[in-house]
Design a protein around this motif. Structure first.
Motif, PDB file in Angstrom:
ATOM      1  N   TYR A  49     -29.175  26.294 -16.768  1.00 41.40           N
ATOM      2  CA  TYR A  49     -28.831  25.532 -15.564  1.00 41.40           C
ATOM      3  C   TYR A  49     -27.372  25.084 -15.596  1.00 41.40           C
ATOM      4  O   TYR A  49     -26.633  25.269 -14.617  1.00 41.40           O
ATOM      5  N   ASN A  50     -26.947  24.487 -16.718  1.00 41.94           N
ATOM      6  CA  ASN A  50     -25.595  23.933 -16.780  1.00 41.94           C
ATOM      7  C   ASN A  50     -24.521  25.008 -16.798  1.00 41.94           C
ATOM      8  O   ASN A  50     -23.411  24.778 -16.324  1.00 41.94           O
ATOM      9  N   SER A  51     -24.822  26.186 -17.337  1.00 40.14           N
ATOM     10  CA  SER A  51     -23.812  27.244 -17.315  1.00 40.14           C
ATOM     11  C   SER A  51     -23.549  27.726 -15.889  1.00 40.14           C
ATOM     12  O   SER A  51     -22.434  28.126 -15.564  1.00 40.14           O
ATOM     13  N   ARG A  52     -24.548  27.689 -15.032  1.00 39.68           N
ATOM     14  CA  ARG A  52     -24.333  28.010 -13.612  1.00 39.68           C
ATOM     15  C   ARG A  52     -23.686  26.832 -12.885  1.00 39.68           C
ATOM     16  O   ARG A  52     -22.774  27.011 -12.082  1.00 39.68           O
ATOM     17  N   ASN A  53     -24.159  25.640 -13.156  1.00 37.90           N
ATOM     18  CA  ASN A  53     -23.706  24.452 -12.441  1.00 37.90           C
ATOM     19  C   ASN A  53     -22.251  24.101 -12.763  1.00 37.90           C
ATOM     20  O   ASN A  53     -21.497  23.700 -11.882  1.00 37.90           O
ATOM     21  N   PHE A  54     -21.865  24.234 -14.022  1.00 35.03           N
ATOM     22  CA  PHE A  54     -20.524  23.838 -14.450  1.00 35.03           C
ATOM     23  C   PHE A  54     -19.645  25.039 -14.806  1.00 35.03           C
ATOM     24  O   PHE A  54     -18.715  24.909 -15.607  1.00 35.03           O
ATOM     25  N   SER A  55     -19.903  26.208 -14.236  1.00 33.60           N
ATOM     26  CA  SER A  55     -19.154  27.408 -14.634  1.00 33.60           C
ATOM     27  C   SER A  55     -17.647  27.257 -14.395  1.00 33.60           C
ATOM     28  O   SER A  55     -16.837  27.697 -15.224  1.00 33.60           O
ATOM     29  N   LEU A  60     -12.281  26.376 -16.849  1.00 34.02           N
ATOM     30  CA  LEU A  60     -11.087  25.545 -16.993  1.00 34.02           C
ATOM     31  C   LEU A  60     -10.890  25.112 -18.446  1.00 34.02           C
ATOM     32  O   LEU A  60      -9.764  25.096 -18.949  1.00 34.02           O
ATOM     33  N   ILE A  61     -11.977  24.809 -19.147  1.00 34.47           N
ATOM     34  CA  ILE A  61     -11.897  24.444 -20.569  1.00 34.47           C
ATOM     35  C   ILE A  61     -11.350  25.611 -21.382  1.00 34.47           C
ATOM     36  O   ILE A  61     -10.468  25.435 -22.226  1.00 34.47           O
ATOM     37  N   VAL A  62     -11.845  26.818 -21.115  1.00 35.97           N
ATOM     38  CA  VAL A  62     -11.370  27.997 -21.845  1.00 35.97           C
ATOM     39  C   VAL A  62      -9.886  28.229 -21.564  1.00 35.97           C
ATOM     40  O   VAL A  62      -9.110  28.514 -22.483  1.00 35.97           O
ATOM     41  N   LEU A  63      -9.464  28.093 -20.310  1.00 39.07           N
ATOM     42  CA  LEU A  63      -8.057  28.272 -19.971  1.00 39.07           C
ATOM     43  C   LEU A  63      -7.171  27.226 -20.639  1.00 39.07           C
ATOM     44  O   LEU A  63      -6.093  27.540 -21.154  1.00 39.07           O
ATOM     45  N   LEU A  64      -7.618  25.974 -20.657  1.00 38.29           N
ATOM     46  CA  LEU A  64      -6.833  24.919 -21.316  1.00 38.29           C
ATOM     47  C   LEU A  64      -6.743  25.151 -22.825  1.00 38.29           C
ATOM     48  O   LEU A  64      -5.688  24.941 -23.424  1.00 38.29           O
ATOM     49  N   LEU A  65      -7.843  25.599 -23.432  1.00 40.03           N
ATOM     50  CA  LEU A  65      -7.808  25.907 -24.862  1.00 40.03           C
ATOM     51  C   LEU A  65      -6.895  27.097 -25.154  1.00 40.03           C
ATOM     52  O   LEU A  65      -6.206  27.118 -26.180  1.00 40.03           O
ATOM     53  N   THR A 130      -6.174  33.717 -33.693  1.00 44.94           N
ATOM     54  CA  THR A 130      -6.074  32.851 -32.512  1.00 44.94           C
ATOM     55  C   THR A 130      -7.189  33.153 -31.530  1.00 44.94           C
ATOM     56  O   THR A 130      -7.793  32.230 -30.967  1.00 44.94           O
ATOM     57  N   PHE A 131      -7.516  34.429 -31.345  1.00 43.34           N
ATOM     58  CA  PHE A 131      -8.608  34.819 -30.456  1.00 43.34           C
ATOM     59  C   PHE A 131      -9.944  34.267 -30.961  1.00 43.34           C
ATOM     60  O   PHE A 131     -10.716  33.699 -30.197  1.00 43.34           O
ATOM     61  N   PHE A 132     -10.205  34.416 -32.266  1.00 43.25           N
ATOM     62  CA  PHE A 132     -11.474  33.930 -32.788  1.00 43.25           C
ATOM     63  C   PHE A 132     -11.534  32.401 -32.781  1.00 43.25           C
ATOM     64  O   PHE A 132     -12.597  31.818 -32.598  1.00 43.25           O
ATOM     65  N   TRP A 133     -10.404  31.722 -32.962  1.00 44.29           N
ATOM     66  CA  TRP A 133     -10.386  30.266 -32.821  1.00 44.29           C
ATOM     67  C   TRP A 133     -10.739  29.887 -31.387  1.00 44.29           C
ATOM     68  O   TRP A 133     -11.527  28.951 -31.160  1.00 44.29           O
ATOM     69  N   LEU A 134     -10.172  30.613 -30.430  1.00 48.07           N
ATOM     70  CA  LEU A 134     -10.445  30.330 -29.024  1.00 48.07           C
ATOM     71  C   LEU A 134     -11.916  30.557 -28.698  1.00 48.07           C
ATOM     72  O   LEU A 134     -12.546  29.717 -28.037  1.00 48.07           O
ATOM     73  N   VAL A 135     -12.485  31.647 -29.177  1.00 44.48           N
ATOM     74  CA  VAL A 135     -13.899  31.932 -28.926  1.00 44.48           C
ATOM     75  C   VAL A 135     -14.784  30.866 -29.574  1.00 44.48           C
ATOM     76  O   VAL A 135     -15.710  30.339 -28.960  1.00 44.48           O
ATOM     77  N   GLY A 136     -14.496  30.528 -30.824  1.00 47.85           N
ATOM     78  CA  GLY A 136     -15.318  29.540 -31.536  1.00 47.85           C
ATOM     79  C   GLY A 136     -15.233  28.152 -30.938  1.00 47.85           C
ATOM     80  O   GLY A 136     -16.259  27.497 -30.718  1.00 47.85           O
ATOM     81  N   SER A 138     -14.286  27.299 -27.909  1.00 47.78           N
ATOM     82  CA  SER A 138     -14.880  27.306 -26.565  1.00 47.78           C
ATOM     83  C   SER A 138     -16.402  27.302 -26.649  1.00 47.78           C
ATOM     84  O   SER A 138     -17.065  26.570 -25.902  1.00 47.78           O
ATOM     85  N   ALA A 139     -16.947  28.118 -27.546  1.00 44.36           N
ATOM     86  CA  ALA A 139     -18.407  28.191 -27.681  1.00 44.36           C
ATOM     87  C   ALA A 139     -18.990  26.855 -28.119  1.00 44.36           C
ATOM     88  O   ALA A 139     -20.002  26.405 -27.574  1.00 44.36           O
ATOM     89  N   ILE A 140     -18.361  26.201 -29.076  1.00 46.20           N
ATOM     90  CA  ILE A 140     -18.868  24.910 -29.552  1.00 46.20           C
ATOM     91  C   ILE A 140     -18.832  23.868 -28.442  1.00 46.20           C
ATOM     92  O   ILE A 140     -19.807  23.155 -28.207  1.00 46.20           O
ATOM     93  N   LEU A 141     -17.712  23.782 -27.745  1.00 48.29           N
ATOM     94  CA  LEU A 141     -17.598  22.790 -26.668  1.00 48.29           C
ATOM     95  C   LEU A 141     -18.552  23.077 -25.513  1.00 48.29           C
ATOM     96  O   LEU A 141     -19.255  22.185 -25.032  1.00 48.29           O
ATOM     97  N   ILE A 142     -18.583  24.316 -25.068  1.00 51.38           N
ATOM     98  CA  ILE A 142     -19.393  24.653 -23.897  1.00 51.38           C
ATOM     99  C   ILE A 142     -20.880  24.605 -24.221  1.00 51.38           C
ATOM    100  O   ILE A 142     -21.665  24.012 -23.472  1.00 51.38           O
TER     101      ILE A 142
END
Length: 163
Positions: A49-55, A60-65, A130-136, A138-142
């Motif tokens: 639900y939240n992945s659709r609701n807050f997509s 924006l979080i991924v872009l800021l990171l 840097t890519f794997f830091w971004l993926v990790g 982002s995944a933890i936060l989201i």
């Protein structure tokens, strides 16, 4: 010129689809809706639900990171700027072979020089880490936000149509 129109259409489409789904910060950071899910089924339904609701907010979080990662890794920023600027400069200023003294400089030789300098610089910048830091991160936060945030009241009435 055709690429500019396509890029403009892509930006317009992106703004209409993704950025229109941004929720206000009061709703996204509502601490009263935070709770631990009872089991894995509830966590999965919250995540769905939240992945659709807050997509839009998650994007924006991924872009800021990503911006943060580039700022914190100036060598990567320089390497990417050097490669992108080199490509743009070669395409703009050297479409035809140039005569420099007794040598003929072609686009192929300019691209070779760009790669000989740019790829080791890019390798030193460690873009993979840097890519794997971004993926990790982002995944933890989201995933953390999506699993801990209770769905709103509107989720109860999603399947109900007006009579």
């Amino acid at each position: 010129m055709e690429y500019v129109v396509k890029a403009g259409d892509m930006v317009k489409h992106f703004r209409e689809t993704r950025l229109s789904t941004l929720k206000p910060p009061q709703e996204f950071f509502d601490h009263r809706q935070l709770s631990r899910p009872k089991d894995l089924n509830e966590a999965t339904s919250r995540l769905t639900y939240n992945s659709r609701n807050f997509s839009g907010n998650y994007l924006l979080i991924v872009l800021l990171l990503a911006i943060y990662a580039l700022i914190m890794n100036p060598v990567l920023l320089i390497a990417l700027g050097f490669l992108a600027g080199g490509f743009a400069a070669i395409n703009k200023f050297a479409p035809e072979p140039l005569q420099v003294g007794n040598h003929v400089v072609t686009q192929k030789s300019l691209y070779t020089a760009l790669f000989v300098i740019g790829l080791p610089l890019l390798w030193l910048a460690s873009p993979v880490s840097t890519f794997f830091w971004l993926v990790g991160s982002s995944a933890i936060l989201i995933l953390g936000h999506a699993c801990l945030m209770e769905p709103g009241l509107e989720s109860e009435y999603q399947g109900v149509e007006g009579v």
